[in-house]
Design an enzyme around this catalytic site. Structure first.
Site, mmCIF file in Angstrom:
data_model
loop_
_atom_site.group_PDB
_atom_site.id
_atom_site.type_symbol
_atom_site.label_atom_id
_atom_site.label_comp_id
_atom_site.label_asym_id
_atom_site.label_seq_id
_atom_site.Cartn_x
_atom_site.Cartn_y
_atom_site.Cartn_z
ATOM 1 N N MET A 299 36.013 41.666 35.392
ATOM 2 C CA MET A 299 37.153 41.374 34.845
ATOM 3 C C MET A 299 38.338 42.232 35.195
ATOM 4 O O MET A 299 38.789 42.841 34.409
ATOM 5 C CB MET A 299 37.139 40.859 33.484
ATOM 6 C CG MET A 299 36.468 39.729 32.943
ATOM 7 S SD MET A 299 37.011 38.306 33.694
ATOM 8 C CE MET A 299 35.861 37.734 35.126
ATOM 9 N N HIS A 300 38.500 42.598 36.534
ATOM 10 C CA HIS A 300 39.215 43.643 36.926
ATOM 11 C C HIS A 300 40.657 43.671 36.284
ATOM 12 O O HIS A 300 41.188 44.825 35.934
ATOM 13 C CB HIS A 300 39.472 43.543 38.582
ATOM 14 C CG HIS A 300 38.202 43.686 39.257
ATOM 15 N ND1 HIS A 300 37.435 44.632 39.783
ATOM 16 C CD2 HIS A 300 37.392 42.504 39.788
ATOM 17 C CE1 HIS A 300 36.445 44.289 40.306
ATOM 18 N NE2 HIS A 300 36.497 43.000 40.622
ATOM 19 N N ASP A 301 41.434 42.533 36.463
ATOM 20 C CA ASP A 301 42.811 42.439 36.304
ATOM 21 C C ASP A 301 42.824 42.604 34.859
ATOM 22 O O ASP A 301 43.900 43.133 34.151
ATOM 23 C CB ASP A 301 43.270 41.159 36.564
ATOM 24 C CG ASP A 301 43.310 41.259 38.189
ATOM 25 O OD1 ASP A 301 43.167 42.432 38.841
ATOM 26 O OD2 ASP A 301 43.664 39.996 38.727
#
Ligand SMILES: [Ca+2]
Length: 408
Positions: A299-301
């Site tokens: 869930m980079h962002d």
């Protein structure tokens, strides 16, 4: 032999000593020095305001004016939902850009998220269809053909505003000089175009929190992280803009893998945001499994948004960061220079000494054909970025899943 090994060999120290010393350096250069480069995370500034009373503008927990520049995108979708469920944020606009999928999908995907969150009051402004100087490379391999991992939602009925994203960014920043934080979770085309269109704009942006880049190898190539790889020229404009930047890159976002438990919690919560997040998360988990991965997608962002909301999630370190734009193998690589990172021969706290900051930053060596070095030269070290180097993953998911499920 890499530089760390070199240090071990030269000084005959143990890895444990190295780690201990590095941690000490880290502790001295994290949030406590948020003011050095105008620290970009929300809590830093509120803490600063409380302690010295000089900040004035924001002494509580927001609301903070933000613009979210995005290319939804599975993790963008959850990041947008998180942001829209966070009372600390006053979201002035959402500006989709081409990236994970083309603009024809990122724009309606952003509108879908706004409708699901019941936040059609937030203007959504269409951004760039292509990078500044390159053909668009997408990431449908990771996000599915529709950008949402294959999770299908109705066509949005909400329309984007008629103002283009770059003009929208320009107008909002000028309306609230010194107040607007740009949260960028896609390629930086829109931001670079806005900065290019208005030379004074960068000085009016309060801060920029970016999901992008890496100091520890890439994901789309061995060198480059996807957002920077797609539009390295734009990223370079942003890094050289003078805006105080917090870089939330792969160094920390690799530790944000979504799990079945997370998705089950979302599924159990009976509200439209949690149900949508669960649907996207479930599809993304399945998509990863089908591709043979043993873990869920990162869930980079969402981490960029969460790190802004709760600075205790991330530890930051000062770097001068620039972007390789011409390397055949390395275009889109973010390079971080620090006079103190990983070097035991310097004392803790030395980053504040003049001697340390006098370290020159050199470009490539002259070639046989030319005596010129590359134009990437700085006569001394001046940090332009706070790079996230450590993450509290549990704290991150507590916030993300808590906010999306409505329990926090
Ligand atoms: Ca993104």
């Amino acid at each position: 032999m890499d530089s760390r090994q070199e240090i071990f060999r030269v000084s005959r120290i143990t890895r444990r000593q190295f780690v201990t010393s590095s941690a000490a350096l880290l502790a001295t250069s994290g949030f406590a020095h948020g003011a050095n480069t105008g620290g970009a995370l929300a809590g830093q500034l509120s803490k600063q305001g409380e302690s010295d009373g000089k900040s004035g503008r924001e002494t509580g927990r927001g609301p903070f004016r933000v613009i979210i520049d995005t290319d939804p995108g599975v993790d963008d979708a959850l990041a947008l939902l998180l942001a829209m469920r966070s009372p600390e944020l006053k979201i002035e606009a959402i500006t989709p850009v081409a990236g994970n999928v083309p603009l024809d999908l990122t724009l309606p995907n952003a509108l879908r998220m706004v409708e699901i969150a019941g936040r059609t009051d937030i203007p959504v402004a269409a951004g760039a269809r292509a990078p500044l100087m390159r053909r668009l490379v997408t990431a449908t391999y990771a996000h599915g053909e529709n950008g949402l991992g294959g999770a299908v939602f109705p066509q949005p009925t909400t329309k984007p505003v008629t103002t283009p994203a770059t003009e929208m960014i320009r107008q909002i920043v000028r309306k609230y000089p010194g107040e607007v934080t740009l949260i960028t979770i896609g390629p930086l085309t829109n931001i670079a175009t806005a900065l290019n269109s208005d030379p004074e704009l960068a000085s009016m942006v309060r801060a920029l929190v970016m999901m992008g880049g890496s100091l520890s190898g890439g994901n789309i190539t061995p060198a480059a992280e996807f957002n920077v790889y797609v539009d390295p020229e734009a990223a370079r404009i942003v890094f050289q803009s003078g805006i105080p930047i917090t870089m939330v890159g792969l160094d920390v976002t690799r530790r944000t893998s979504l799990t079945d438990d997370h998705v089950r919690t979302l599924e159990a919560a009976q509200n439209p945001v949690s149900q949508a997040a669960a649907k996207i998360g479930r599809n993304a988990l399945n998509h990863n499994r089908e591709r043979g991965y043993l873990v869920g997608p990162n869930m980079h962002d969402s981490l960029a948004v969460a790190g802004f909301l709760d600075p205790a999630i991330l530890k930051l370190q000062d770097y001068y960061v620039d972007v390789e734009t011409t390397g055949e193998l390395t275009a889109g690589e973010t390079l971080g220079y620090s006079p103190v990172a990983g070097d035991l021969r310097r004392r803790p706290g030395m980053e504040k000494d003049a001697a340390a900051t006098n370290m020159p930053i050199r470009g490539s060596a002259p070639t046989l054909a030319s005596t010129k070095t590359s134009p990437v030269l700085r006569d001394k070290f001046l940090p332009n970025t706070k790079v996230a180097v450590e993450i509290d993953s549990a704290r991150f998911f507590d916030l993300l899943i808590g906010r999306l499920s409505g329990s926090k």
